[in-house]
Design an enzyme around this catalytic site. Structure first.
Site, PDB file in Angstrom:
ATOM      1  N   THR A 340       0.850  -1.173   0.000  1.00  0.00           N
ATOM      2  CA  THR A 340       0.000   0.000   0.000  1.00  0.00           C
ATOM      3  C   THR A 340       0.895   1.236   0.000  1.00  0.00           C
ATOM      4  O   THR A 340       2.083   1.136   0.293  1.00  0.00           O
ATOM      5  CB  THR A 340      -0.875   0.012   1.283  1.00  0.00           C
ATOM      6  N   GLY A 423      -1.571  -4.493   5.302  1.00  0.00           N
ATOM      7  CA  GLY A 423      -2.962  -4.878   5.515  1.00  0.00           C
ATOM      8  C   GLY A 423      -3.345  -4.987   6.979  1.00  0.00           C
ATOM      9  O   GLY A 423      -3.932  -4.080   7.570  1.00  0.00           O
TER      10      GLY A 423
END
Length: 526
Positions: A340, A423
């Site tokens: 991310t 995550g």
């Protein structure tokens, strides 16, 4: 990497120095925080392509100084109209890679348009200019991209369009080698010239869908043309003297608020930072919040999520009373994608943007849509094929989403913008960083630099480990093991802990930033 830029009136933090620089350039050219944030987002899609891209999703927390209000934008895509459990009949789960993992429409381009139309000063073409330049002319391949390319070369070789970009001439690129993405540059130019609808309804959309369908994909042109993200009200909770904001479900942001609600029952400042009690308490609180998150989180349009109960003070008190300071509870976590990019921007007027974006796994699905240069996300692989599961796959449904940008406000104004890659790690690292800043009075850089931990299972592991960076003392590690934690000591600044960044706005209006030493990031202010 810059630490606090004392006296700064504007600030950009991101996991790549070129993206941070691009955001600062937009501010210097008369753009505001919203313009700069979209520029950063687009640049990250180019210079951090293993983490994020046009084929992925994004979530945004914004604060407009004129409105004096925080808002959220959900830039996540829905499953395609043909994406149902019957398609995956005979499988236990949706494939994590390859064409069958591409079952949700990318939402990030729509979010750019929404942010700029609502709050921006500049045109889409103006804010995309730095990203187009980096894609067309190239940039030095980052350490992080190189390491991920080495680790995932087998994935990249599976799709010829992907291999031609990320394994040029069928070889591993070198660190700092000029990395050029001409097809992606052309795609960005097309979007800059024709706008958001070119990606969802135009010739570009048709090319994306045609390529994916030729490879055996499920998404249709109608899925793309029907996509829209949405503005929504952030969810919030009080922690110490701050109001903590997160984006609502389908994001896991409420788990971050639950953690702080439970910690509100403890005088954390009286617990020595870095002690056994500190790591044990945070780990047990995280486990408790994850149990509820896993039981209820999905698209709220398909299943109600009892946020009023989960975020209530009485429920937090009840959970706090169940924590045993001498013993680790058994719990379970599902491994989720870990790659991310989080960034944040503050401008001179006090406008703020905290945002995060992803293609889910490193290099997402591993599939590029033809000659567009767009690597597609595999976010939909997190749907369950179990018909009784709350997050079961259904057409036009948004999945349980790990992305969760955060913002703390004090006296009604933004105080801290923070977030992280990873995550399962996002609520955990957020809790560590914000408690270090609010309870232990660390500056953003110190809060990020202090040793980190990560509880849960990651890919390829059979156990629920508590990973501890080796800078945490052996005595603390031994105590945690005696209490029942399955301890795994990892590197001093281990990449598994993700890339966290933060901006603090002090009482004089000066900005202080922290960027993660595990990233290729930079804090840029003036």
């Amino acid at each position: 990497m810059n630490q606090s830029l004392v006296g700064s009136k504007t600030m950009v933090v991101s996991p790549h120095y070129l993206a941070s620089s691009a955001g600062n350039t937009i501010l210097l050219r008369g753009g505001n925080a919203f313009d700069a944030a979209v520029a950063v987002s687009a640049c990250l899609a180019v210079v951090y392509p293993h983490m994020t891209g046009l084929g992925g999703d994004s979530f945004w927390l914004t604060y407009c100084s004129k409105e004096q209000k925080a808002r959220a934008y959900n830039g996540s895509g829905r499953a395609g109209s043909k994406a149902d459990r019957e398609f995956f009949s005979g499988l236990d789960s949706i494939p994590y890679r390859g064409i069958k993992s591409i079952i949700t429409v990318p939402g990030m381009i729509d979010s750019w348009d929404a942010i700029l139309k609502k709050y921006g000063r500049l045109t889409l073409a103006e804010v995309l200019a730095p990203a187009i330049e980096y894609a067309a002319s190239g940039f030095p391949l980052s350490n992080d991209q190189y390491e991920n390319t080495v680790q995932r070369a087998d994935v990249l070789r599976q799709d010829s369009d992907t291999a031609s970009i990320f394994l040029p001439d069928n070889r591993l690129p070198n660190k700092n080698e000029r990395f050029v993405q001409r097809n992606l540059a052309n795609t960005l130019k097309q979007i800059a010239e024709k706008g958001r609808d070119e990606f969802y309804k135009g010739e570009l959309a048709k090319r994306i869908v045609t390529s994916l369908q030729e490879k055996g994909g499920l998404l249709t042109f109608e899925d793309f043309s029907g996509h829209s993200g949405n503005w929504t009200e952030p969810i919030s909770a009080s922690y110490r003297d701050c109001t903590m904001f997160q984006v609502p479900p389908n994001s896991q942001g409420f788990a971050g608020l639950m953690i702080l609600n439970i910690l509100e029952n403890y005088d954390l400042a009286s617990i020595p930072h870095g002690s056994y009690e500190y790591y044990h308490l945070l780990t047990e609180v995280i486990k408790a919040s994850f149990q509820d998150r896993n039981a209820v989180l999905t698209d709220p349009d398909f299943h109600p999520i009892p946020l009023e109960k989960l975020l209530s003070a009485s429920y937090a008190s009840e959970m706090a009373q169940s924590i045993d300071f001498s013993k680790a509870k058994d719990s379970f976590s599902e491994p989720v994608g870990n790659d991310t990019a989080y960034a944040a921007v503050v401008d001179e007027e006090g406008n703020c943007v905290s945002f995060i974006q992803s293609i889910y796994f490193e290099f997402g699905s591993g599939v590029v849509a033809g000659d567009t240069g767009i690597i597609m996300q595999n976010r939909g692989s997190f749907f369950s094929l179990d018909p009784s599961h709350v997050n079961r796959l259904e057409p036009n449904k948004r999945t349980f989403h790990t992305l969760m940008p955060a913002m703390a406000c004090k006296n009604g104004k933004p105080y801290i913008l923070y977030g992280t890659q990873g995550g399962e790690g996002q609520p955990q690292t957020q809790a560590a960083i914000i408690t270090r800043m609010l309870d232990y009075h660390m500056n953003p850089q110190q809060a990020i630099n202090e040793p980190r931990f990560l509880w849960g299972r990651t890919w390829g592991e059979a156990t629920q480990e508590l990973k501890l960076e080796s800078r945490i003392s052996q005595n603390v590690s031994d105590e945690l093991e005696k209490a029942g934690h399955i301890v795994n000591r990892v590197a001093e600044f281990d990449g598994v802990m993700g890339h966290a960044h933060a901006i603090l706005i002090d009482e004089q209006g000066f900005l202080h930033a922290g960027v993660d030493p595990r990233s290729d990031g930079e804090a840029v202010g003036r």
